[in-house]
Design a protein around this motif. Structure first.
Motif, PDB file in Angstrom:
ATOM      1  N   THR A   1       0.811  -1.169   0.134  1.00 51.36           N
ATOM      2  CA  THR A   1      -0.034   0.091  -0.119  1.00 51.36           C
ATOM      3  C   THR A   1       0.852   1.309   0.069  1.00 51.36           C
ATOM      4  OG1 THR A   1      -1.674  -1.195   1.238  1.00 51.36           O
ATOM      5  CG2 THR A   1      -1.966   1.191   1.123  1.00 51.36           C
ATOM      6  N   LEU A   2       0.532   2.186  -0.966  1.00 50.99           N
ATOM      7  CA  LEU A   2       1.453   3.168  -0.934  1.00 50.99           C
ATOM      8  C   LEU A   2       0.351   4.601  -0.819  1.00 50.99           C
ATOM      9  CD1 LEU A   2       3.945   5.208  -1.720  1.00 50.99           C
ATOM     10  CD2 LEU A   2       2.984   5.009  -4.157  1.00 50.99           C
ATOM     11  N   ARG A   3       0.669   5.361   0.021  1.00 46.83           N
ATOM     12  CA  ARG A   3      -0.311   6.562   0.428  1.00 46.83           C
ATOM     13  C   ARG A   3       0.584   7.801   0.254  1.00 46.83           C
ATOM     14  NH1 ARG A   3      -3.869   7.734   5.675  1.00 46.83           N
ATOM     15  NH2 ARG A   3      -4.297  10.069   5.347  1.00 46.83           N
ATOM     16  N   LEU A   4       0.120   8.837  -0.442  1.00 46.32           N
ATOM     17  CA  LEU A   4       0.746  10.078  -0.868  1.00 46.32           C
ATOM     18  C   LEU A   4      -0.211  10.990  -0.337  1.00 46.32           C
ATOM     19  CD1 LEU A   4       2.075   9.501  -4.323  1.00 46.32           C
ATOM     20  CD2 LEU A   4       3.279   9.415  -2.291  1.00 46.32           C
ATOM     21  N   ASP A   5       0.011  11.763   0.660  1.00 47.27           N
ATOM     22  CA  ASP A   5      -0.599  12.971   1.340  1.00 47.27           C
ATOM     23  C   ASP A   5      -0.007  14.189   0.687  1.00 47.27           C
ATOM     24  OD1 ASP A   5      -2.804  11.558   2.659  1.00 47.27           O
ATOM     25  OD2 ASP A   5      -1.073  11.192   4.158  1.00 47.27           O
ATOM     26  N   LEU A   6      -0.751  15.080  -0.135  1.00 49.23           N
ATOM     27  CA  LEU A   6      -0.362  16.402  -0.788  1.00 49.23           C
ATOM     28  C   LEU A   6      -0.740  17.509   0.087  1.00 49.23           C
ATOM     29  CD1 LEU A   6      -0.450  14.009  -3.149  1.00 49.23           C
ATOM     30  CD2 LEU A   6       0.643  15.933  -4.326  1.00 49.23           C
ATOM     31  N   PHE A   7       0.032  18.415   0.354  1.00 48.51           N
ATOM     32  CA  PHE A   7      -0.122  19.658   1.024  1.00 48.51           C
ATOM     33  C   PHE A   7       0.212  20.988   0.219  1.00 48.51           C
ATOM     34  CE2 PHE A   7       0.537  16.191   3.871  1.00 48.51           C
ATOM     35  CZ  PHE A   7      -0.696  16.322   4.640  1.00 48.51           C
ATOM     36  N   GLU A   8      -0.761  21.791   0.165  1.00 51.88           N
ATOM     37  CA  GLU A   8      -0.003  23.220  -0.668  1.00 51.88           C
ATOM     38  C   GLU A   8      -0.091  24.199   0.338  1.00 51.88           C
ATOM     39  OE1 GLU A   8      -2.009  24.427  -4.358  1.00 51.88           O
ATOM     40  OE2 GLU A   8      -2.304  22.433  -4.841  1.00 51.88           O
ATOM     41  N   GLU A   9       0.952  24.896   0.457  1.00 56.40           N
ATOM     42  CA  GLU A   9       1.164  26.095   1.262  1.00 56.40           C
ATOM     43  C   GLU A   9       1.713  27.122   0.256  1.00 56.40           C
ATOM     44  OE1 GLU A   9       3.541  24.999   4.575  1.00 56.40           O
ATOM     45  OE2 GLU A   9       2.099  23.679   5.474  1.00 56.40           O
ATOM     46  N   GLY A  10       1.095  28.029  -0.285  1.00 53.91           N
ATOM     47  CA  GLY A  10       1.415  29.227  -1.017  1.00 53.91           C
ATOM     48  C   GLY A  10       2.166  28.308  -2.356  1.00 53.91           C
ATOM     49  N   ASP A  11       3.357  28.688  -2.460  1.00 55.25           N
ATOM     50  CA  ASP A  11       3.987  28.376  -3.648  1.00 55.25           C
ATOM     51  C   ASP A  11       4.697  27.017  -3.272  1.00 55.25           C
ATOM     52  OD1 ASP A  11       3.245  30.170  -5.110  1.00 55.25           O
ATOM     53  OD2 ASP A  11       5.035  31.588  -5.046  1.00 55.25           O
ATOM     54  N   THR A  12       4.605  26.354  -2.238  1.00 55.08           N
ATOM     55  CA  THR A  12       5.216  25.149  -2.111  1.00 55.08           C
ATOM     56  C   THR A  12       4.095  23.926  -1.861  1.00 55.08           C
ATOM     57  OG1 THR A  12       6.980  26.419  -0.895  1.00 55.08           O
ATOM     58  CG2 THR A  12       6.496  23.982  -0.455  1.00 55.08           C
ATOM     59  N   THR A  13       4.332  22.755  -2.601  1.00 55.35           N
ATOM     60  CA  THR A  13       3.555  21.519  -2.293  1.00 55.35           C
ATOM     61  C   THR A  13       4.434  20.548  -1.627  1.00 55.35           C
ATOM     62  OG1 THR A  13       2.600  21.989  -4.366  1.00 55.35           O
ATOM     63  CG2 THR A  13       2.557  19.686  -3.702  1.00 55.35           C
ATOM     64  N   LYS A  14       3.857  20.073  -0.345  1.00 54.19           N
ATOM     65  CA  LYS A  14       4.686  19.091   0.372  1.00 54.19           C
ATOM     66  C   LYS A  14       3.906  17.766   0.299  1.00 54.19           C
ATOM     67  CE  LYS A  14       5.981  22.714   3.608  1.00 54.19           C
ATOM     68  NZ  LYS A  14       6.218  22.938   4.995  1.00 54.19           N
ATOM     69  N   VAL A  15       4.657  16.788   0.454  1.00 57.04           N
ATOM     70  CA  VAL A  15       4.302  15.331   0.564  1.00 57.04           C
ATOM     71  C   VAL A  15       4.664  14.402   1.425  1.00 57.04           C
ATOM     72  CG1 VAL A  15       4.055  13.163  -1.022  1.00 57.04           C
ATOM     73  CG2 VAL A  15       3.971  15.535  -2.122  1.00 57.04           C
TER      74      VAL A  15
END
Length: 92
Positions: free
Chosen positions: A15-29
């Motif tokens: 199982t692969l889980r990717l959670d993506l978060f956007e903060e302004g001009d930055t995308t975090k995973v």
């Protein structure tokens, strides 16, 4: 007459889980790979170049790709470690 022993087919689900978060001009995973035997995780990010148009999908792709690459490196290290641990001993 020769008989062949068949090894039963083995099936596993990873199982692969990717959670993506956007903060302004930055995308975090935050990425987690669960193999059932091992759990690997990483956190990566991607920042938009100020000269590029604000297209969130591009940041998602870069950040996710970096996370997958890091998980791949971790998986290779785990394989090397497991392989070395299972080599026959050469001591006499």
């Amino acid at each position: 007459m020769t008989t062949h022993t068949r090894t039963p087919m083995r099936t596993k689900r990873w199982t692969l889980r990717l959670d993506l978060f956007e903060e302004g001009d930055t995308t975090k995973v935050h990425a987690v790979l669960d193999t059932g035997d091992t759990r690997l995780e990483t956190r990566t990010d991607a920042r938009r170049n100020p000269h590029d148009p604000p297209v969130p999908e591009i940041g998602d792709e870069y950040a996710a790709a970096r996370a997958l690459i890091d998980l791949g490196h971790q998986l290779l290290r785990a394989g090397r470690t497991d392989s070395a641990a299972n080599e026959p001993s050469t001591t006499t």
